[in-house]
Design a protein around this motif. Structure first.
Motif, short mmCIF file in Angstrom:
data_model
loop_
_atom_site.label_atom_id
_atom_site.label_comp_id
_atom_site.label_asym_id
_atom_site.label_seq_id
_atom_site.Cartn_x
_atom_site.Cartn_y
_atom_site.Cartn_z
N GLY A 174 5.26 2.75 4.95
CA GLY A 174 4.42 3.84 4.48
C GLY A 174 4.67 4.15 3.02
N ASP A 175 5.92 4.02 2.57
CA ASP A 175 6.24 4.25 1.16
C ASP A 175 5.52 3.24 0.28
OD1 ASP A 175 7.94 6.38 1.74
OD2 ASP A 175 9.69 5.09 1.89
N LEU A 176 5.46 1.99 0.73
CA LEU A 176 4.78 0.96 -0.04
C LEU A 176 3.28 1.20 -0.04
CD1 LEU A 176 6.81 -2.17 1.04
CD2 LEU A 176 7.00 -0.86 -1.07
N ARG A 177 2.73 1.66 1.08
CA ARG A 177 1.30 1.99 1.12
C ARG A 177 0.99 3.11 0.14
NH1 ARG A 177 2.03 1.08 6.63
NH2 ARG A 177 2.28 3.29 7.04
N ALA A 178 1.87 4.09 0.05
CA ALA A 178 1.66 5.19 -0.90
C ALA A 178 1.65 4.67 -2.33
CB ALA A 178 2.74 6.26 -0.72
N LEU A 179 2.52 3.72 -2.63
CA LEU A 179 2.56 3.14 -3.96
C LEU A 179 1.25 2.43 -4.28
CD1 LEU A 179 4.16 2.51 -6.53
CD2 LEU A 179 5.04 0.48 -5.38
N VAL A 180 0.74 1.69 -3.32
CA VAL A 180 -0.54 1.00 -3.51
C VAL A 180 -1.66 2.01 -3.70
CG1 VAL A 180 -2.24 -0.49 -2.37
CG2 VAL A 180 0.19 -1.08 -2.31
N GLU A 181 -1.61 3.10 -2.97
CA GLU A 181 -2.66 4.12 -3.08
C GLU A 181 -2.72 4.75 -4.46
OE1 GLU A 181 -2.15 6.96 0.07
OE2 GLU A 181 -2.41 5.43 1.62
N VAL A 182 -1.59 4.89 -5.15
CA VAL A 182 -1.61 5.49 -6.48
C VAL A 182 -1.80 4.46 -7.58
CG1 VAL A 182 -0.23 7.48 -5.79
CG2 VAL A 182 0.89 5.50 -6.83
N ALA A 183 -1.58 3.19 -7.28
CA ALA A 183 -1.69 2.16 -8.31
C ALA A 183 -3.11 2.04 -8.85
CB ALA A 183 -1.21 0.81 -7.77
N GLU A 184 -4.10 2.03 -7.98
CA GLU A 184 -5.48 1.87 -8.44
C GLU A 184 -5.97 3.06 -9.27
OE1 GLU A 184 -9.02 0.76 -9.71
OE2 GLU A 184 -7.40 -0.54 -9.02
N PRO A 185 -5.72 4.32 -8.87
CA PRO A 185 -6.14 5.42 -9.75
C PRO A 185 -5.50 5.35 -11.14
CG PRO A 185 -5.69 6.25 -7.56
CD PRO A 185 -5.25 4.81 -7.58
N PHE A 186 -4.23 4.95 -11.21
CA PHE A 186 -3.60 4.79 -12.53
C PHE A 186 -4.27 3.68 -13.31
CE2 PHE A 186 -0.05 7.38 -11.02
CZ PHE A 186 0.25 8.10 -12.16
N LYS A 213 20.84 5.07 -14.65
CA LYS A 213 20.81 6.43 -14.10
C LYS A 213 19.70 6.56 -13.07
CE LYS A 213 22.83 9.56 -15.39
NZ LYS A 213 23.38 10.80 -15.78
N ALA A 214 18.51 6.04 -13.38
CA ALA A 214 17.39 6.12 -12.44
C ALA A 214 17.73 5.41 -11.14
CB ALA A 214 16.13 5.53 -13.07
N ALA A 215 18.32 4.23 -11.24
CA ALA A 215 18.70 3.48 -10.04
C ALA A 215 19.73 4.25 -9.22
CB ALA A 215 19.24 2.11 -10.44
N GLN A 216 20.61 4.99 -9.87
CA GLN A 216 21.65 5.73 -9.16
C GLN A 216 21.09 6.92 -8.39
OE1 GLN A 216 24.23 6.67 -12.45
NE2 GLN A 216 25.49 4.83 -12.16
N VAL A 217 20.04 7.55 -8.91
CA VAL A 217 19.56 8.78 -8.29
C VAL A 217 18.36 8.58 -7.36
CG1 VAL A 217 20.44 10.21 -10.16
CG2 VAL A 217 18.04 9.48 -10.21
N LEU A 218 17.75 7.39 -7.37
CA LEU A 218 16.60 7.15 -6.51
C LEU A 218 17.03 6.78 -5.10
CD1 LEU A 218 14.25 5.21 -8.91
CD2 LEU A 218 13.82 7.45 -7.87
N ARG A 219 16.39 7.40 -4.12
CA ARG A 219 16.61 7.04 -2.72
C ARG A 219 15.98 5.67 -2.48
NH1 ARG A 219 14.67 12.44 -2.03
NH2 ARG A 219 16.41 13.81 -1.55
N PRO A 220 16.60 4.84 -1.65
CA PRO A 220 15.96 3.55 -1.33
C PRO A 220 14.70 3.79 -0.49
CG PRO A 220 18.00 3.82 -0.08
CD PRO A 220 17.89 5.00 -1.01
N ALA A 236 19.84 13.09 -4.70
CA ALA A 236 19.02 11.88 -4.74
C ALA A 236 17.56 12.29 -4.74
CB ALA A 236 19.33 10.99 -3.54
N PHE A 237 16.71 11.45 -5.29
CA PHE A 237 15.31 11.80 -5.48
C PHE A 237 14.40 10.67 -5.01
CE2 PHE A 237 17.98 14.02 -8.44
CZ PHE A 237 17.53 15.32 -8.38
N ASP A 238 13.16 11.04 -4.68
CA ASP A 238 12.17 10.06 -4.26
C ASP A 238 11.49 9.39 -5.45
OD1 ASP A 238 12.51 10.49 -1.49
OD2 ASP A 238 11.25 12.27 -1.61
N THR A 239 11.49 10.06 -6.58
CA THR A 239 10.83 9.50 -7.76
C THR A 239 11.48 10.02 -9.04
OG1 THR A 239 8.68 9.14 -8.81
CG2 THR A 239 9.08 11.32 -7.92
N VAL A 240 11.33 9.24 -10.07
CA VAL A 240 11.72 9.65 -11.42
C VAL A 240 10.45 9.50 -12.25
CG1 VAL A 240 13.07 9.06 -13.48
CG2 VAL A 240 14.12 8.94 -11.22
N THR A 241 10.03 10.56 -12.90
CA THR A 241 8.81 10.54 -13.69
C THR A 241 9.13 10.88 -15.13
OG1 THR A 241 7.59 11.29 -11.76
CG2 THR A 241 6.50 11.51 -13.88
#
Length: 92
Positions: A59-71, A47-54, A26-31
């Motif tokens: 804190g995971d959501l905060r990390a997502l917000v932190e990368v959203a603005e730079p993108f 496949k992505a849904a099967q291998v991604l960890r929930p 299982a993985f934390d991200t698929v890129t």
């Protein structure tokens, strides 16, 4: 590319994403970035849904917000006419 990575001691698995076997991993991200366009959308999404960890922690959501603005800033810089947010159906 696989040989280049192997020559540097990296483990490489060669397969299409749809046929690749995660072998219980299982993985934390698929890129995929622009490469996702070559993946069968239905099979790849499953496949992505099967291998991604929930995501389990706020804190995971905060990390997502932190990368959203730079993108978003990068898109504004290189593609100012590109929509900044996907619509609810996942399109642009």
């Amino acid at each position: 590319m696989a040989e280049f990575a192997r020559a540097r001691g990296l483990r490489v698995e060669v397969a299409t994403f749809e046929t690749w076997q995660p072998a219980g991993r299982a993985f934390d991200t698929v890129t995929a970035a622009q490469a996702w366009r070559w993946v069968d959308q239905a099979a790849g999404s499953v496949k992505a849904a099967q291998v991604l960890r929930p995501w389990r922690a706020a804190g995971d959501l905060r990390a997502l917000v932190e990368v959203a603005e730079p993108f978003a800033a990068a898109y504004r810089l290189v593609a100012p006419d590109y929509p900044s947010k996907p619509n609810r159906r996942g399109g642009r």
